[in-house]
Design an enzyme around this catalytic site. Structure first.
Site, PDB file in Angstrom:
ATOM      1  N   ARG A   1      19.960   7.284  -7.785  1.00  0.00           N
ATOM      2  CA  ARG A   1      20.543   6.096  -7.169  1.00  0.00           C
ATOM      3  C   ARG A   1      21.247   5.251  -8.228  1.00  0.00           C
ATOM      4  O   ARG A   1      21.103   5.508  -9.430  1.00  0.00           O
ATOM      5  CB  ARG A   1      19.438   5.243  -6.523  1.00  0.00           C
ATOM      6  CG  ARG A   1      18.497   6.049  -5.639  1.00  0.00           C
ATOM      7  CD  ARG A   1      17.026   5.760  -5.989  1.00  0.00           C
ATOM      8  NE  ARG A   1      16.122   6.676  -5.275  1.00  0.00           N
ATOM      9  CZ  ARG A   1      15.666   6.440  -4.053  1.00  0.00           C
ATOM     10  NH1 ARG A   1      15.997   5.336  -3.427  1.00  0.00           N
ATOM     11  NH2 ARG A   1      14.887   7.312  -3.462  1.00  0.00           N
TER      12      ARG A   1
ATOM     13  N   ASP B   1       0.808  -1.227   0.000  1.00  0.00           N
ATOM     14  CA  ASP B   1       0.000   0.000   0.000  1.00  0.00           C
ATOM     15  C   ASP B   1       0.839   1.274   0.000  1.00  0.00           C
ATOM     16  O   ASP B   1       0.325   2.374  -0.166  1.00  0.00           O
ATOM     17  CB  ASP B   1      -0.984   0.004   1.187  1.00  0.00           C
ATOM     18  CG  ASP B   1      -0.290  -0.040   2.544  1.00  0.00           C
ATOM     19  OD1 ASP B   1       0.927   0.223   2.609  1.00  0.00           O
ATOM     20  OD2 ASP B   1      -0.980  -0.333   3.543  1.00  0.00           O
ATOM     21  N   GLY B   2       2.146   1.143   0.188  1.00  0.00           N
ATOM     22  CA  GLY B   2       3.024   2.308   0.104  1.00  0.00           C
ATOM     23  C   GLY B   2       2.893   3.303   1.238  1.00  0.00           C
ATOM     24  O   GLY B   2       3.387   4.431   1.143  1.00  0.00           O
TER      25      GLY B   2
ATOM     26  N   ASP C   1      16.583   6.403   2.122  1.00  0.00           N
ATOM     27  CA  ASP C   1      15.600   5.324   2.256  1.00  0.00           C
ATOM     28  C   ASP C   1      15.699   4.599   3.587  1.00  0.00           C
ATOM     29  O   ASP C   1      15.933   3.389   3.638  1.00  0.00           O
ATOM     30  CB  ASP C   1      15.728   4.336   1.096  1.00  0.00           C
ATOM     31  CG  ASP C   1      15.313   4.966  -0.224  1.00  0.00           C
ATOM     32  OD1 ASP C   1      14.530   5.925  -0.186  1.00  0.00           O
ATOM     33  OD2 ASP C   1      15.770   4.516  -1.277  1.00  0.00           O
TER      34      ASP C   1
ATOM     35  N   ASP D   1      18.614   0.262  -5.629  1.00  0.00           N
ATOM     36  CA  ASP D   1      17.673   1.385  -5.570  1.00  0.00           C
ATOM     37  C   ASP D   1      17.788   2.166  -4.269  1.00  0.00           C
ATOM     38  O   ASP D   1      17.199   3.246  -4.151  1.00  0.00           O
ATOM     39  CB  ASP D   1      16.233   0.885  -5.735  1.00  0.00           C
ATOM     40  CG  ASP D   1      15.807   0.883  -7.197  1.00  0.00           C
ATOM     41  OD1 ASP D   1      16.460   1.574  -7.998  1.00  0.00           O
ATOM     42  OD2 ASP D   1      14.840   0.186  -7.527  1.00  0.00           O
ATOM     43  N   ASN D   2      18.505   1.632  -3.300  1.00  0.00           N
ATOM     44  CA  ASN D   2      18.677   2.319  -2.017  1.00  0.00           C
ATOM     45  C   ASN D   2      20.095   2.837  -1.823  1.00  0.00           C
ATOM     46  O   ASN D   2      20.445   3.269  -0.731  1.00  0.00           O
ATOM     47  CB  ASN D   2      18.304   1.387  -0.852  1.00  0.00           C
ATOM     48  CG  ASN D   2      16.817   1.145  -0.764  1.00  0.00           C
ATOM     49  OD1 ASN D   2      16.024   1.874  -1.350  1.00  0.00           O
ATOM     50  ND2 ASN D   2      16.417   0.112  -0.050  1.00  0.00           N
TER      51      ASN D   2
ATOM     52  N   ARG E   1      11.399  14.382   3.276  1.00  0.00           N
ATOM     53  CA  ARG E   1      12.856  14.245   3.333  1.00  0.00           C
ATOM     54  C   ARG E   1      13.509  15.156   2.296  1.00  0.00           C
ATOM     55  O   ARG E   1      12.957  15.392   1.220  1.00  0.00           O
ATOM     56  CB  ARG E   1      13.260  12.804   3.076  1.00  0.00           C
ATOM     57  CG  ARG E   1      12.572  11.793   3.981  1.00  0.00           C
ATOM     58  CD  ARG E   1      13.345  10.501   4.060  1.00  0.00           C
ATOM     59  NE  ARG E   1      14.678  10.721   4.588  1.00  0.00           N
ATOM     60  CZ  ARG E   1      14.944  10.941   5.874  1.00  0.00           C
ATOM     61  NH1 ARG E   1      13.974  10.969   6.758  1.00  0.00           N
ATOM     62  NH2 ARG E   1      16.166  11.136   6.279  1.00  0.00           N
TER      63      ARG E   1
END
Length: 252
Positions: A69, A4-5, A149, A139-140, A62
């Site tokens: 990335r 659900d993010g 992240d 991706d992080n 943030r």
């Protein structure tokens, strides 16, 4: 989690506090600007034990100089969008790597060299404060070598190379003792993505640069731990002492 993010309030507060702590510990990081509580209810199984509870949602704003990335370059290379990849890299270099001349034919090589050394430095800094990121995939990993992240992160209370803050990481891929190795894996993926833009000589040099990652990390790790112990000068027994003390803390 049903994808659900959303974020819950407790994890958002931890994320806010941790990134500020990392900043004041002198570790490159994104910063938390604000935390807004949501009226939406979020259902979470906090300990992954089947006990689902309703929690308050929240949003953390943030800030960072850049959110590009390793995965940002990797996905373009994977889809064969080399022109777009070249444009993206030129933009990143122009905006964030001022020491690299845009008319230099070796600019992608110099860019890679900088990312390799700065990634080694970042992970050594993580280790110096016992910080485990939790999900160290491409991706992080920031191309600017800053901590981004914040998710299932954690700080060790006592030294344990098998410490894993992510309860869903059953294979312990991202355990704290493996962070340096995962960094090398991610950088190898970056090199693979850059290769279509490099000539044969540059590819060879880039491979040599990647081979030097371990030494970069080891030197920085040693410097940081010598500083923590107040060790001055160079002594061949310094590394033995660091390893011995880590082993002692593991036992006790």
């Amino acid at each position: 989690r049903n994808g659900d993010g959303r974020a819950v309030l407790r994890s958002s507060v931890r994320e806010f506090l941790c990134s500020e702590a990392m900043h004041y510990l002198g570790i490159p990081t994104s910063r938390a600007a604000s935390l807004v509580v949501s009226d939406d209810d979020v259902w979470r199984d906090q300990f992954y034990n089947g006990n689902i509870k309703k929690e308050r949602g929240a949003i953390v704003l943030r800030l960072a100089k850049s959110w590009f990335r390793i995965g940002s370059v990797e996905i373009l290379a994977h889809s064969g969008e080399l022109d777009l990849q070249r444009r993206l890299l030129d933009f990143i270099i122009q905006e964030h790597f001022p020491s690299i001349a845009m008319n230099d034919s070796n600019r992608y090589l110099e860019f890679f060299s900088t990312v390799v050394s700065e990634t080694a430095n970042l992970i050594a800094l993580w280790m110096s404060v016992g910080f485990a990121h939790g999900v160290c995939n491409t991706d992080n990993f920031s191309l600017l070598s800053i901590t981004i992240d914040y998710g299932p992160f954690g700080f060790m209370d006592s030294y344990d190379p098998n410490f894993v803050p992510n309860t869903s990481d059953d294979e312990r891929r991202y355990k704290i003792g493996n962070q340096a190795n995962v960094g090398l894996f991610n950088l190898s993926k970056l090199l693979q993505a850059l290769k279509p833009l490099l000539d044969p000589r540059q590819k060879q040099l880039a491979s040599q640069i990647l081979e030097g990652y371990g030494e970069h990390y080891y030197i920085r790790f040693t410097e940081l731990f010598k500083t923590k112990l107040g060790l001055l000068g160079e002594n061949e027994d310094d590394n033995y002492l660091i390893a011995f003390l880590l082993k002692v803390s593991l036992l006790y």
